[in-house]
Design a protein around this motif. Structure first.
Motif, mmCIF file in Angstrom:
data_model
loop_
_atom_site.group_PDB
_atom_site.id
_atom_site.type_symbol
_atom_site.label_atom_id
_atom_site.label_comp_id
_atom_site.label_asym_id
_atom_site.label_seq_id
_atom_site.Cartn_x
_atom_site.Cartn_y
_atom_site.Cartn_z
ATOM 1 N N ALA A 10 0.839 -1.200 0.000
ATOM 2 C CA ALA A 10 0.000 0.000 0.000
ATOM 3 C C ALA A 10 0.872 1.248 0.000
ATOM 4 O O ALA A 10 1.971 1.248 0.552
ATOM 5 C CB ALA A 10 -0.907 -0.011 1.222
ATOM 6 N N SER A 11 0.403 2.293 -0.648
ATOM 7 C CA SER A 11 1.095 3.579 -0.538
ATOM 8 C C SER A 11 0.089 4.651 -0.131
ATOM 9 O O SER A 11 -1.070 4.615 -0.541
ATOM 10 C CB SER A 11 1.795 3.945 -1.846
ATOM 11 O OG SER A 11 0.920 3.820 -2.930
ATOM 12 N N GLN A 27 -14.712 4.640 0.600
ATOM 13 C CA GLN A 27 -14.026 5.833 0.107
ATOM 14 C C GLN A 27 -12.638 5.972 0.746
ATOM 15 O O GLN A 27 -11.994 7.008 0.579
ATOM 16 C CB GLN A 27 -14.844 7.087 0.462
ATOM 17 C CG GLN A 27 -16.198 7.181 -0.199
ATOM 18 C CD GLN A 27 -16.136 7.898 -1.522
ATOM 19 O OE1 GLN A 27 -15.510 8.945 -1.641
ATOM 20 N NE2 GLN A 27 -16.765 7.345 -2.534
ATOM 21 N N SER A 28 -12.194 4.928 1.457
ATOM 22 C CA SER A 28 -10.953 5.045 2.235
ATOM 23 C C SER A 28 -9.762 5.481 1.409
ATOM 24 O O SER A 28 -8.877 6.185 1.883
ATOM 25 C CB SER A 28 -10.613 3.691 2.876
ATOM 26 O OG SER A 28 -11.710 3.203 3.594
ATOM 27 N N ASP A 29 -9.734 5.045 0.134
ATOM 28 C CA ASP A 29 -8.563 5.320 -0.697
ATOM 29 C C ASP A 29 -8.726 6.572 -1.544
ATOM 30 O O ASP A 29 -7.826 6.931 -2.293
ATOM 31 C CB ASP A 29 -8.274 4.117 -1.605
ATOM 32 C CG ASP A 29 -7.815 2.909 -0.809
ATOM 33 O OD1 ASP A 29 -8.459 2.605 0.204
ATOM 34 O OD2 ASP A 29 -6.819 2.290 -1.195
ATOM 35 N N GLY A 30 -9.876 7.214 -1.435
ATOM 36 C CA GLY A 30 -10.145 8.361 -2.302
ATOM 37 C C GLY A 30 -9.730 9.688 -1.709
ATOM 38 O O GLY A 30 -9.713 10.700 -2.395
ATOM 39 N N HIS A 36 -8.747 25.704 -6.081
ATOM 40 C CA HIS A 36 -9.670 25.208 -7.103
ATOM 41 C C HIS A 36 -10.136 23.795 -6.800
ATOM 42 O O HIS A 36 -10.674 23.129 -7.665
ATOM 43 C CB HIS A 36 -8.986 25.229 -8.473
ATOM 44 C CG HIS A 36 -8.592 26.597 -8.925
ATOM 45 N ND1 HIS A 36 -9.493 27.480 -9.471
ATOM 46 C CD2 HIS A 36 -7.416 27.252 -8.902
ATOM 47 C CE1 HIS A 36 -8.876 28.608 -9.778
ATOM 48 N NE2 HIS A 36 -7.607 28.493 -9.432
ATOM 49 N N PHE A 45 -9.138 15.328 -2.441
ATOM 50 C CA PHE A 45 -9.014 14.143 -3.278
ATOM 51 C C PHE A 45 -7.571 13.658 -3.310
ATOM 52 O O PHE A 45 -6.638 14.452 -3.379
ATOM 53 C CB PHE A 45 -9.467 14.451 -4.712
ATOM 54 C CG PHE A 45 -10.954 14.442 -4.889
ATOM 55 C CD1 PHE A 45 -11.785 13.828 -3.984
ATOM 56 C CD2 PHE A 45 -11.522 15.048 -6.000
ATOM 57 C CE1 PHE A 45 -13.168 13.802 -4.164
ATOM 58 C CE2 PHE A 45 -12.891 15.033 -6.194
ATOM 59 C CZ PHE A 45 -13.712 14.412 -5.278
ATOM 60 N N ARG A 46 -7.434 12.351 -3.278
ATOM 61 C CA ARG A 46 -6.102 11.743 -3.272
ATOM 62 C C ARG A 46 -5.249 12.186 -4.460
ATOM 63 O O ARG A 46 -4.061 12.489 -4.300
ATOM 64 C CB ARG A 46 -6.251 10.220 -3.283
ATOM 65 C CG ARG A 46 -4.927 9.492 -3.221
ATOM 66 C CD ARG A 46 -5.108 7.995 -3.429
ATOM 67 N NE ARG A 46 -3.805 7.359 -3.426
ATOM 68 C CZ ARG A 46 -3.363 6.573 -2.437
ATOM 69 N NH1 ARG A 46 -4.119 6.333 -1.407
ATOM 70 N NH2 ARG A 46 -2.161 6.040 -2.498
ATOM 71 N N SER A 47 -5.853 12.262 -5.648
ATOM 72 C CA SER A 47 -5.059 12.595 -6.837
ATOM 73 C C SER A 47 -4.500 14.011 -6.761
ATOM 74 O O SER A 47 -3.537 14.334 -7.444
ATOM 75 C CB SER A 47 -5.913 12.436 -8.097
ATOM 76 O OG SER A 47 -6.928 13.418 -8.144
ATOM 77 N N MET A 48 -5.133 14.860 -5.934
ATOM 78 C CA MET A 48 -4.704 16.255 -5.840
ATOM 79 C C MET A 48 -3.928 16.521 -4.555
ATOM 80 O O MET A 48 -3.747 17.680 -4.169
ATOM 81 C CB MET A 48 -5.917 17.184 -5.897
ATOM 82 C CG MET A 48 -6.757 17.018 -7.148
ATOM 83 S SD MET A 48 -7.980 18.337 -7.269
ATOM 84 C CE MET A 48 -9.328 17.500 -8.067
ATOM 85 N N THR A 88 -1.116 19.099 -4.822
ATOM 86 C CA THR A 88 -1.571 20.483 -4.947
ATOM 87 C C THR A 88 -2.120 21.000 -3.623
ATOM 88 O O THR A 88 -1.885 22.149 -3.250
ATOM 89 C CB THR A 88 -2.643 20.587 -6.056
ATOM 90 O OG1 THR A 88 -2.091 20.121 -7.281
ATOM 91 C CG2 THR A 88 -3.104 22.024 -6.239
ATOM 92 N N HIS A 141 0.773 21.882 -1.488
ATOM 93 C CA HIS A 141 1.436 23.054 -2.058
ATOM 94 C C HIS A 141 0.659 24.338 -1.729
ATOM 95 O O HIS A 141 1.224 25.336 -1.296
ATOM 96 C CB HIS A 141 1.536 22.853 -3.578
ATOM 97 C CG HIS A 141 2.063 24.018 -4.323
ATOM 98 N ND1 HIS A 141 3.409 24.311 -4.374
ATOM 99 C CD2 HIS A 141 1.445 24.969 -5.065
ATOM 100 C CE1 HIS A 141 3.587 25.403 -5.109
ATOM 101 N NE2 HIS A 141 2.417 25.814 -5.536
ATOM 102 N N GLU A 142 -0.655 24.286 -1.901
ATOM 103 C CA GLU A 142 -1.486 25.469 -1.641
ATOM 104 C C GLU A 142 -1.414 25.865 -0.168
ATOM 105 O O GLU A 142 -1.286 27.045 0.169
ATOM 106 C CB GLU A 142 -2.951 25.177 -2.000
ATOM 107 C CG GLU A 142 -3.215 24.963 -3.480
ATOM 108 C CD GLU A 142 -3.476 26.259 -4.228
ATOM 109 O OE1 GLU A 142 -3.087 27.325 -3.708
ATOM 110 O OE2 GLU A 142 -4.062 26.195 -5.316
ATOM 111 N N GLN A 176 -11.352 6.521 -5.509
ATOM 112 C CA GLN A 176 -11.224 5.341 -4.648
ATOM 113 C C GLN A 176 -10.506 4.191 -5.345
ATOM 114 O O GLN A 176 -9.773 3.432 -4.727
ATOM 115 C CB GLN A 176 -12.629 4.900 -4.189
ATOM 116 C CG GLN A 176 -12.736 3.498 -3.611
ATOM 117 C CD GLN A 176 -12.064 3.359 -2.249
ATOM 118 O OE1 GLN A 176 -11.725 4.343 -1.604
ATOM 119 N NE2 GLN A 176 -11.853 2.127 -1.824
ATOM 120 N N ARG A 226 -4.750 2.792 -2.937
ATOM 121 C CA ARG A 226 -3.475 2.653 -2.205
ATOM 122 C C ARG A 226 -2.616 1.539 -2.809
ATOM 123 O O ARG A 226 -1.405 1.526 -2.623
ATOM 124 C CB ARG A 226 -3.735 2.411 -0.719
ATOM 125 C CG ARG A 226 -4.265 1.033 -0.365
ATOM 126 C CD ARG A 226 -4.591 0.941 1.108
ATOM 127 N NE ARG A 226 -5.630 1.913 1.473
ATOM 128 C CZ ARG A 226 -5.937 2.215 2.716
ATOM 129 N NH1 ARG A 226 -5.282 1.651 3.713
ATOM 130 N NH2 ARG A 226 -6.895 3.087 2.970
#
Lengths: 183, 430
Positions: free
Chosen positions: A6-7, A98-101, A141, A159-162, A165, A168-169, B194, B257
């Protein structure tokens, strides 16, 4: 058999203090979206009470009991955090992992509201955003969930993908605020 | 400037109407506090670091960064990498991160009825464990987006959207439920973040995945358009047998993950089998070869019939956009999706170029249509294009004159079926 490691969205134990605010990576544990079906909000709340000792939150609120928290996050929606959801909850609500989101951070210190004032269009000063408050809003944003989790602490979930950012913000705002002359 | 261009005086041409802002606004003011990369959030997939470590050239799609192609030593032009990746997928197996596509979890007693209403097609008849392609229309009858609906349970679906329209579709669903169907008992939430999801595509995709997931992957149990739960190294995931490239393909999803770890594992196994990672350029070439549409085609001004999916608007039920799609002007004498390939001396087709009759004058009045997507197909050894032409399918076999006025390029091309590669779909169904 293959082993998948896992990361996390942030490095474990990440902590930065700039000026009067400390930013830390937060380990939320399980995150589950709970969306009560039509007319089921009270029944869901009762099921939550039985299983996890907390109620379904009203709009703009957070309920908590021990490790478990339930943060209002929109119309007919709240995020149950810190515990695996009891299967009985699914009788009354759509239950979605939603744990990974999400990527969560805490901001702690005297100037938390001043930092967030630069990024979030909601009054987050303690008088207006008191203990138990939870709101869905924008940070820069990005869409985030914000909750007051202590007298001098706000938890920010993005959100995980952000995550990059988001960090950084926040660091930018903390740095800019710390650079202002006192007084 | 307009007066100058038209050879008339300023008084004759007229001046523009003054409107606010009366004073020029500095561009910096629009940027507000945003500086550098802070101007827009960067959305990174879980495979981002691994892709960059492989030298991937990244391209922005919406807020996401995705690999366009993976240059190998000796490759100096993107086309070399792209052609190699296409051949690799068609001949062996390729791996592509498709996590950026929107994923929405839809549940509730009325979930199936709700999806019947928002999709042009019928989703309520879908069996549990199956996936169906779907087209969503806007209220004005034009196509909004396309994607798949996977039925995970009687009252439980996961639908996908395109990367670009994920936010728009979510907003649309909120509006339809709250505004048009408030009595429907349905709940939905985005699960894009997710799940990390990877396409594993090509003739060797099944063998690759069979060695990875914790249960046998039998072709009979997993026919084309099947979906269900699997575990990978003990981790609960989902497997979808769907394909955007026209090869036998799967998409495998695990909680985000584990995304980085699964991507590394998939690419390592693909490379051992003569395959590897592929990017958006190769993906685009393969979908053009197959005549599959993207937002280049469903650009907001086309109907389901225009893209050859008129029959997908189910007759026996209502759906958003159905009434307005039957308006006069939207049903007859339309520009319709076709394939195009160059047959003259100039072997080029260009997205954005317009199409005219092979003989006769070239003017706005004789403009028959335009090209939306074009690519070189290494599989077929020719350039291929998709475009919209008045008279569409009645023109199959005709030659048209393609003109790119901006670049000054002309070519003669033949009108073909949009599907240039494996028209029967035998490779995809396996």
């Amino acid at each position: 058999m293959v082993e998948l490691t896992a990361s996390a969205p942030f490095d474990a134990g990440m902590e930065r203090t700039i000026g009067a605010v400390t930013l830390r990576a937060a380990e939320t544990g399980p995150v589950t979206a709970l969306m009560p079906y039509a007319g089921q909000e009270r029944a869901l709340s009762a099921a939550l009470e039985r299983a996890h000792g907390l109620e379904f939150p009203a709009a703009g609120r957070m309920t908590s009991a021990g490790q478990a928290r339930c943060l209002w996050s929109g119309l007919d929606q709240a995020m149950l955090i810190g515990v695996e959801p009891d299967p009985a909850l699914a009788d009354h609500a759509a239950v979605v992992a939603q744990s990974d989101g999400w990527a969560a951070l805490t901001l702690t210190g005297d100037a938390v509201a001043d930092v967030l004032a630069r990024l979030v269009p909601v009054d987050l000063r303690p008088a207006a955003f008191e203990q138990g408050a939870s709101i869905r809003s924008e940070l820069g944003h990005m869409m985030v969930i914000l909750a007051r989790t202590g007298p001098q602490q706000v938890t920010v979930m993005g959100f995980r993908s952000m995550a990059g950012t988001l960090l950084h913000e926040l660091e930018n705002a903390m740095t800019a605020l710390a650079a202002r002359p006192k007084g | 400037m307009l007066a100058d261009a038209t050879g008339r005086g300023i008084a004759e041409t007229g001046t523009t109407t003054y409107r606010p802002p009366y004073v020029p606004v500095p561009i910096a003011a629009f940027g507000a506090g945003s500086q550098g990369m802070g101007f827009a959030p960067r959305r990174l997939t879980t495979s981002d670091a691994a892709a960059r470590a492989r030298g991937a050239v990244m391209i922005e799609t919406g807020l996401w960064y995705r690999p366009a192609y993976f240059p190998q030593p000796g490759e100096t032009h993107w086309r070399q990498s792209c052609d190699r990746e296409v051949a690799m997928v068609r001949g062996h197996v390729g791996v592509c991160d498709v996590s950026t596509l929107g994923k929405i979890d839809v549940q509730g007693p009325d979930a199936a009825a709700f999806l019947d209403f928002v999709y042009a097609g019928t989703m309520s008849t879908l069996k549990v464990g199956r996936v169906r392609y779907g087209l969503m229309l806007r209220e004005d009858g034009f196509v909004m987006d396309d994607g798949t609906a996977a039925r995970l349970g009687e009252r439980h679906f996961v639908i996908t959207t395109t990367t670009a329209a994920a936010g728009q579709v979510m907003r649309h669903l909120d509006w339809v439920q709250q505004g048009l169907c408030p009595d429907m008992d349905v709940r939905f939430v985005s699960v894009t973040e997710q799940w990390a999801q990877f396409a594993v595509t090509g003739p060797m995709a099944q063998a690759l995945l069979a060695g990875l997931i914790d249960a046998p992957l039998d072709g009979a149990d997993w026919p084309f358009m099947a979906c269900g739960a699997v575990t990978v190294g003990g981790i609960a995931g989902r497997l979808f047998r769907i394909s955007f490239s026209g090869e036998a393909g799967y998409e495998i999803a695990v909680p985000a993950r584990y995304g980085a770890a699964l991507y590394r594992e998939l690419v390592a196994r693909a490379e051992a089998a003569g395959g590897g990672a592929y990017g958006l350029e190769a993906l685009n070439v393969m979908r053009i070869e197959k005549g599959f549409i993207t937002h280049a085609e469903i650009h907001g001004r086309v109907t389901a019939a225009d893209v050859g999916m008129g029959r997908m608007v189910a007759a026996g039920k209502d759906c958003v956009g159905k009434v307005m799609a039957a308006r006069p002007g939207l049903t007859e004498d339309r520009q319709v999706l076709v394939g195009l390939r160059p047959v003259g001396v100039v072997r080029q087709v260009i997205a954005g170029a317009h199409l005219f009759p092979a003989d006769g004058p070239v003017s706005p009045e004789t403009d028959l249509g335009y090209i939306t997507s074009a690519a070189y197909s290494p599989t077929l050894g020719t350039m291929l294009a998709l475009g919209f032409v008045r008279g569409g399918r009645e023109r199959l076999g005709q030659t048209l004159r393609m003109i790119d006025h901006m670049r000054g390029i002309e070519a003669i091309c033949e009108v073909t079926d949009p599907v240039a590669y494996d028209p029967d779909g035998g490779r995809m169904r396996g």
